[in-house]
Design a protein around this motif. Structure first.
Motif, PDB file in Angstrom:
ATOM      1  N   LYS A  53      40.441  35.923  45.466  1.00 46.78           N
ATOM      2  CA  LYS A  53      41.595  36.611  46.047  1.00 46.78           C
ATOM      3  C   LYS A  53      42.884  36.083  45.423  1.00 46.78           C
ATOM      4  CE  LYS A  53      41.477  37.452  50.460  1.00 46.78           C
ATOM      5  NZ  LYS A  53      41.352  37.323  51.918  1.00 46.78           N
ATOM      6  N   LYS A  54      43.743  37.010  45.074  1.00 43.84           N
ATOM      7  CA  LYS A  54      45.026  36.641  44.460  1.00 43.84           C
ATOM      8  C   LYS A  54      46.073  36.372  45.541  1.00 43.84           C
ATOM      9  CE  LYS A  54      44.192  39.427  40.339  1.00 43.84           C
ATOM     10  NZ  LYS A  54      42.865  39.887  40.652  1.00 43.84           N
ATOM     11  N   ILE A  55      46.945  35.441  45.268  1.00 40.73           N
ATOM     12  CA  ILE A  55      48.072  35.167  46.163  1.00 40.73           C
ATOM     13  C   ILE A  55      49.087  36.291  46.003  1.00 40.73           C
ATOM     14  CG2 ILE A  55      49.985  33.594  46.671  1.00 40.73           C
ATOM     15  CD1 ILE A  55      48.168  31.303  45.695  1.00 40.73           C
ATOM     16  N   THR A  56      49.504  36.874  47.119  1.00 38.15           N
ATOM     17  CA  THR A  56      50.480  37.967  47.068  1.00 38.15           C
ATOM     18  C   THR A  56      51.895  37.487  47.381  1.00 38.15           C
ATOM     19  OG1 THR A  56      50.007  38.547  49.372  1.00 38.15           O
ATOM     20  CG2 THR A  56      48.793  39.735  47.659  1.00 38.15           C
ATOM     21  N   SER A  57      52.004  36.415  48.171  1.00 35.44           N
ATOM     22  CA  SER A  57      53.331  35.883  48.498  1.00 35.44           C
ATOM     23  C   SER A  57      53.180  34.524  49.172  1.00 35.44           C
ATOM     24  CB  SER A  57      54.096  36.845  49.416  1.00 35.44           C
ATOM     25  OG  SER A  57      53.436  36.971  50.661  1.00 35.44           O
ATOM     26  N   TYR A  58      54.335  33.888  49.383  1.00 38.07           N
ATOM     27  CA  TYR A  58      54.385  32.609  50.095  1.00 38.07           C
ATOM     28  C   TYR A  58      55.388  32.723  51.228  1.00 38.07           C
ATOM     29  CZ  TYR A  58      51.971  30.436  46.143  1.00 38.07           C
ATOM     30  OH  TYR A  58      51.063  30.102  45.181  1.00 38.07           O
ATOM     31  N   SER A  59      55.105  32.042  52.334  1.00 36.77           N
ATOM     32  CA  SER A  59      56.063  31.994  53.436  1.00 36.77           C
ATOM     33  C   SER A  59      57.178  31.017  53.057  1.00 36.77           C
ATOM     34  CB  SER A  59      55.374  31.536  54.731  1.00 36.77           C
ATOM     35  OG  SER A  59      55.070  30.147  54.648  1.00 36.77           O
ATOM     36  N   SER A  60      58.226  30.986  53.853  1.00 32.88           N
ATOM     37  CA  SER A  60      59.341  30.066  53.595  1.00 32.88           C
ATOM     38  C   SER A  60      58.899  28.603  53.674  1.00 32.88           C
ATOM     39  CB  SER A  60      60.481  30.332  54.579  1.00 32.88           C
ATOM     40  OG  SER A  60      60.026  30.135  55.908  1.00 32.88           O
ATOM     41  N   LYS A  61      57.772  28.348  54.351  1.00 31.32           N
ATOM     42  CA  LYS A  61      57.263  26.983  54.471  1.00 31.32           C
ATOM     43  C   LYS A  61      56.164  26.683  53.453  1.00 31.32           C
ATOM     44  CE  LYS A  61      58.616  26.628  59.196  1.00 31.32           C
ATOM     45  NZ  LYS A  61      58.385  26.111  60.496  1.00 31.32           N
ATOM     46  N   GLY A  62      55.916  27.633  52.541  1.00 28.16           N
ATOM     47  CA  GLY A  62      54.949  27.401  51.478  1.00 28.16           C
ATOM     48  C   GLY A  62      53.533  27.880  51.758  1.00 28.16           C
ATOM     49  N   GLN A  63      53.326  28.526  52.902  1.00 33.08           N
ATOM     50  CA  GLN A  63      51.994  29.059  53.227  1.00 33.08           C
ATOM     51  C   GLN A  63      51.671  30.223  52.296  1.00 33.08           C
ATOM     52  OE1 GLN A  63      49.482  28.380  55.671  1.00 33.08           O
ATOM     53  NE2 GLN A  63      48.402  29.933  54.493  1.00 33.08           N
ATOM     54  N   ALA A  64      50.508  30.172  51.636  1.00 29.21           N
ATOM     55  CA  ALA A  64      50.083  31.253  50.744  1.00 29.21           C
ATOM     56  C   ALA A  64      49.495  32.404  51.549  1.00 29.21           C
ATOM     57  CB  ALA A  64      49.061  30.739  49.744  1.00 29.21           C
ATOM     58  N   TYR A  65      49.850  33.620  51.156  1.00 25.50           N
ATOM     59  CA  TYR A  65      49.252  34.835  51.719  1.00 25.50           C
ATOM     60  C   TYR A  65      48.471  35.511  50.595  1.00 25.50           C
ATOM     61  CZ  TYR A  65      52.284  34.182  55.741  1.00 25.50           C
ATOM     62  OH  TYR A  65      52.914  33.668  56.839  1.00 25.50           O
ATOM     63  N   TYR A  66      47.260  35.962  50.932  1.00 23.83           N
ATOM     64  CA  TYR A  66      46.344  36.500  49.933  1.00 23.83           C
ATOM     65  C   TYR A  66      46.161  38.000  50.093  1.00 23.83           C
ATOM     66  CZ  TYR A  66      45.247  31.637  49.050  1.00 23.83           C
ATOM     67  OH  TYR A  66      45.347  30.310  48.729  1.00 23.83           O
ATOM     68  N   GLU A  67      45.760  38.637  48.995  1.00 24.49           N
ATOM     69  CA  GLU A  67      45.462  40.062  49.028  1.00 24.49           C
ATOM     70  C   GLU A  67      44.309  40.327  49.995  1.00 24.49           C
ATOM     71  OE1 GLU A  67      43.514  41.768  45.556  1.00 24.49           O
ATOM     72  OE2 GLU A  67      42.789  39.787  45.011  1.00 24.49           O
ATOM     73  N   ASN A  68      44.269  41.529  50.517  1.00 21.36           N
ATOM     74  CA  ASN A  68      43.164  41.936  51.377  1.00 21.36           C
ATOM     75  C   ASN A  68      41.994  42.395  50.517  1.00 21.36           C
ATOM     76  OD1 ASN A  68      44.270  41.567  53.980  1.00 21.36           O
ATOM     77  ND2 ASN A  68      45.452  43.446  53.746  1.00 21.36           N
ATOM     78  N   ILE A  69      40.859  41.802  50.740  1.00 22.34           N
ATOM     79  CA  ILE A  69      39.597  42.309  50.219  1.00 22.34           C
ATOM     80  C   ILE A  69      38.731  42.499  51.460  1.00 22.34           C
ATOM     81  CG2 ILE A  69      37.569  41.899  48.795  1.00 22.34           C
ATOM     82  CD1 ILE A  69      39.261  40.121  46.994  1.00 22.34           C
ATOM     83  N   PHE A  70      38.486  43.724  51.793  1.00 23.92           N
ATOM     84  CA  PHE A  70      37.798  44.012  53.048  1.00 23.92           C
ATOM     85  C   PHE A  70      36.297  43.804  52.924  1.00 23.92           C
ATOM     86  CE2 PHE A  70      41.720  46.500  53.201  1.00 23.92           C
ATOM     87  CZ  PHE A  70      42.268  45.964  54.354  1.00 23.92           C
TER      88      PHE A  70
END
Length: 154
Positions: A53-70
């Motif tokens: 899964k690719k990282i799509t963005s980061y929160s202001s605190k550095g938490q990684a958010y990943y693409e959805n793979i259902f």
């Protein structure tokens, strides 16, 4: 039943087939159009087990958010009929699963190679594979099937 407690289920996927087979042969069961796929890993590797899964963005605190793979995959039932094995499955399904879980340098082992569906998917994706099969006829069928894939790729 998995009796060896060194393994655990890492993921569960629902595979929706293009058609329901066997169709309407039971008076007390629904016609099955889906099958479950369980992804299993070693218990001590669960925390390092990853999907691609690719990282799509980061929160202001550095938490990684990943693409959805259902966990719902649509793919054909199989690659066509074969007189040697009535329980074949789809190389398209296999390719989709390998794209999710296999790394570039992975070696994929298919302990029940049958007609070579997993090997076909690996060959198409450029992955290394090892297979074992006790049926000599299915081994010959798989070798011929892989030779056709190689001929197309060249």
């Amino acid at each position: 039943i998995i009796r060896n407690t060194n393994f655990m289920i890492a993921d569960c996927i629902i595979w929706q087939k293009k058609s329901a087979l066997p169709n309407n042969v039971s008076k007390n069961k629904l016609t099955r159009i889906i099958e479950f796929v369980f992804v299993i890993c070693r218990k001590d590797e669960f925390k390092t087990f990853n999907a691609n899964k690719k990282i799509t963005s980061y929160s202001s605190k550095g938490q990684a958010y990943y693409e959805n793979i259902f966990n719902f995959i649509e793919a054909p039932n199989n690659d066509g009929s074969c007189k040697l094995n009535k329980a074949t499955y789809s190389s398209e399904l296999c390719e989709k699963l390998l794209n999710i879980y296999a790394n570039e340098n992975s070696i994929v082992y298919d302990s029940f190679m049958g007609t070579g569906t997993t090997a076909v998917a690996c060959k198409k994706l450029g992955l290394h594979w090892i297979g074992s099969e006790i049926s000599k006829n299915q081994c010959i069928f798989a070798e011929n099937r892989l030779a056709k894939i190689e001929a197309v790729q060249e």
